[in-house]
Scaffold this motif. Structure first.
Motif, PDB file in Angstrom:
ATOM      1  N   VAL A 176      67.697  36.296 -14.519  1.00 24.29           N
ATOM      2  CA  VAL A 176      68.858  36.313 -15.425  1.00 24.29           C
ATOM      3  C   VAL A 176      68.392  36.201 -16.873  1.00 24.29           C
ATOM      4  O   VAL A 176      68.911  36.886 -17.773  1.00 24.29           O
ATOM      5  N   PHE A 177      67.387  35.363 -17.125  1.00 25.77           N
ATOM      6  CA  PHE A 177      66.896  35.159 -18.496  1.00 25.77           C
ATOM      7  C   PHE A 177      65.759  36.115 -18.864  1.00 25.77           C
ATOM      8  O   PHE A 177      65.152  35.990 -19.932  1.00 25.77           O
ATOM      9  N   GLY A 178      65.457  37.056 -17.945  1.00 31.32           N
ATOM     10  CA  GLY A 178      64.412  38.042 -18.236  1.00 31.32           C
ATOM     11  C   GLY A 178      63.018  37.470 -18.267  1.00 31.32           C
ATOM     12  O   GLY A 178      62.135  37.973 -18.979  1.00 31.32           O
ATOM     13  N   LEU A 179      62.788  36.403 -17.519  1.00 35.56           N
ATOM     14  CA  LEU A 179      61.485  35.721 -17.535  1.00 35.56           C
ATOM     15  C   LEU A 179      60.548  36.193 -16.430  1.00 35.56           C
ATOM     16  O   LEU A 179      59.426  35.704 -16.307  1.00 35.56           O
ATOM     17  N   LEU A 180      60.992  37.146 -15.602  1.00 35.97           N
ATOM     18  CA  LEU A 180      60.119  37.704 -14.565  1.00 35.97           C
ATOM     19  C   LEU A 180      59.521  39.013 -15.093  1.00 35.97           C
ATOM     20  O   LEU A 180      60.111  39.663 -15.969  1.00 35.97           O
ATOM     21  N   PRO A 181      58.354  39.437 -14.548  1.00 36.46           N
ATOM     22  CA  PRO A 181      57.778  40.714 -14.990  1.00 36.46           C
ATOM     23  C   PRO A 181      58.773  41.867 -14.793  1.00 36.46           C
ATOM     24  O   PRO A 181      59.495  41.910 -13.779  1.00 36.46           O
ATOM     25  N   ASP A 182      58.809  42.780 -15.739  1.00 33.23           N
ATOM     26  CA  ASP A 182      59.674  43.980 -15.680  1.00 33.23           C
ATOM     27  C   ASP A 182      61.164  43.654 -15.587  1.00 33.23           C
ATOM     28  O   ASP A 182      61.924  44.402 -14.969  1.00 33.23           O
ATOM     29  N   THR A 183      61.594  42.522 -16.109  1.00 36.59           N
ATOM     30  CA  THR A 183      63.037  42.233 -16.124  1.00 36.59           C
ATOM     31  C   THR A 183      63.479  41.975 -17.561  1.00 36.59           C
ATOM     32  O   THR A 183      62.703  41.479 -18.376  1.00 36.59           O
ATOM     33  N   ALA A 280      65.924  44.077  -6.106  1.00 32.19           N
ATOM     34  CA  ALA A 280      66.154  44.484  -7.498  1.00 32.19           C
ATOM     35  C   ALA A 280      65.196  43.797  -8.466  1.00 32.19           C
ATOM     36  O   ALA A 280      64.806  44.389  -9.473  1.00 32.19           O
ATOM     37  N   ILE A 281      64.808  42.553  -8.147  1.00 29.85           N
ATOM     38  CA  ILE A 281      63.911  41.847  -9.087  1.00 29.85           C
ATOM     39  C   ILE A 281      62.431  42.007  -8.698  1.00 29.85           C
ATOM     40  O   ILE A 281      61.558  41.367  -9.271  1.00 29.85           O
TER      41      ILE A 281
END
Length: 457
Positions: A176-183, A280-281
């Motif tokens: 949700v916070f874009g803290l994973l690779p490619d998110t 998706a993630i």
């Protein structure tokens, strides 16, 4: 109604520790209904499914608190069946006990068949019926042995399910916070896009409640198991306190993650929403990972339901409401005949499910579909009567109290009546309600005939 409280100890063996009961309280309710069935709720409610789970979860929490209050004051292996008999009369104890037993042994067939389907996918050479046989034999063996074996099985099963949900919540929040690779951070766009937070309005939220409320069934087993712990009063109090809030957190939290990470319209019928999000993630083999978790969840529920059904029918036999032959207890304090009677009916249910899933078994499943609500309603009615009795006779036994008594108990009863009323207006839920009402009426009629005969004798 009995006018004094019981003090006789249970004849069943102890052996369940606090950690067993705490995990049983958490794991008993985290099942395939959450991992797979939540997709149906999202389809009708959209992001509003979070509110649906909040409403259904609050209802389940209130029922659990009432049940915890009664079970801490009067621990018994028959739990709410014993409480209903004491509060409302023999007809209530007989009816709720047999209805709950029937519910467990029918649902047991769904769980055994579901687990066998997953195992068959992993090893197609082994027929589905052979997997069912293996599972039933393993868990019958575990339940025939000392009760601590059941507790250990359930502890590790529940631990895996809890670990899976916590891992999902962490990964989803990072996404949700874009803290994973490619998110990239998604913000609240998925909660407000695609028709808004309530795309189908409040009607969708209410349909969502109907779709998810039965996923909370299973919480009751912890109060049945508490009677076989070394310190029932303390054990049930702690297990209930820890279970209710954590379960609400797991359910509502994971729904919030699911509808925030992806648009609710991205969910596909027949695929677990958890799998869709993990895919998706970018979690590799998300489908297989979830398959393992669902498989464990099904076996865990199978184990817990076999345990719960055997203790319930044993308790009915103790009170003269079931054949006295079921009262035989092994040297280790296990009611083996009660276990075998429950698993025998479970086997019959499985055979009906494998042979006639769309006819005979569907009728059986429909006949228990809404029984959980009737059981919950009797728990609330029993608590209204028993709270007064305990306050008068032994107030020191009220170590766990229902919040806002008696008003919140009445509100909970009204909410259950509202859910039953809504089921009548819902085309998919109505058959379940009518069949379950018929089954309930039949059991109540049998109990009435028994009481009449007993008075004439």
């Amino acid at each position: 109604m009995h006018d004094q409280l019981p003090s006789e100890p249970e004849p069943l063996g102890g052996g369940l520790k606090q950690r067993h009961l705490t995990m049983l309280g958490l794991g008993g309710v985290i099942g395939a209904g959450l991992f797979v069935g939540s997709g149906a709720g999202i389809a009708v409610a959209g992001p509003g499914i979070v509110v649906s789970y909040l409403i259904a979860g609050t209802l389940a929490m209130c029922v659990m608190r009432m049940l915890g209050e009664m079970s801490a004051a009067m621990p018994a292996s028959g739990s709410f069946s014993v409480h209903a008999e004491r509060a409302l009369g023999r007809w209530a104890g007989f009816s709720v006990g047999w209805l709950y037993w029937f519910l467990l042994v029918v649902v047991l067939a769904v769980e055994a068949t579901g687990a066998a389907q997953i195992a068959n996918g992993w090893a197609p050479g082994v027929p589905q019926w052979a997997w069912v046989l293996v599972f039933m034999m393993v868990f019958t063996g575990a339940n025939l042995a000392a009760v601590k074996n059941f507790g250990e099985f359930e502890f590790w099963f529940a631990a895996l399910k809890v670990f899976a949900i916590v891992a999902f919540l962490i990964l989803g929040t990072l996404a949700v916070f874009g803290l994973l690779p490619d998110t990239d951070p998604v913000g609240l766009t998925n909660l407000t896009g695609q028709g808004g937070f309530l795309p189908h309005g409040w009607q969708g939220v209410i349909s969502g409640v109907l779709a998810v409320v039965f996923a909370f069934g299973g919480l009751e087993v912890v109060t049945i198991a508490a009677a076989e712990s070394d310190d029932p009063v303390r054990a049930v109090s702690r297990a209930v306190r820890s279970a209710v809030f954590r379960i609400l957190f797991f359910y509502v939290g994971s729904m919030l993650v699911i509808v925030t990470v992806l648009p609710w319209t991205a969910q596909k019928a027949g695929i677990s929403p958890y799998v869709t999000v993990l895919d998706a993630i970018g979690v590799p083999s998300a489908g297989q990972i979830m398959n393992i978790v669902v498989f464990v969840a099904l076996l865990s529920a199978l184990n817990a339901n076999l345990y719960g059904s055997s203790r319930m029918v044993f308790s009915l036999a103790e009170r003269g409401e079931a054949p006295p032959a079921l009262l035989k207890v092994s040297g280790g304090g296990v009611p083996r005949r009660a276990v075998l009677a429950s698993v025998a009916f479970g086997f019959v249910s499985v055979l009906l499910n494998l042979e006639w899933p769309e006819s005979v078994f569907l009728y059986m499943l429909n006949s228990v579909g809404a029984v959980l609500l009737f059981v919950w309603a009797l728990i609330a009615a029993s608590q209204l009567r028993l709270r007064r009795l305990v306050e008068r006779e032994a107030p020191e036994r009220l170590v766990l109290r229902m919040w806002g008594f008696p008003w919140l108990t009445w509100v909970t009863l009204a909410a259950m009546a509202a859910v039953i009323g809504l089921m009548l207006t819902d085309d998919t839920a109505r058959p379940q309600l009518l069949w379950s009402t018929g089954a309930t009426a039949l059991v109540v009629a049998v109990s009435g005939v028994r009481e009449l005969r007993a008075r004439r004798a």
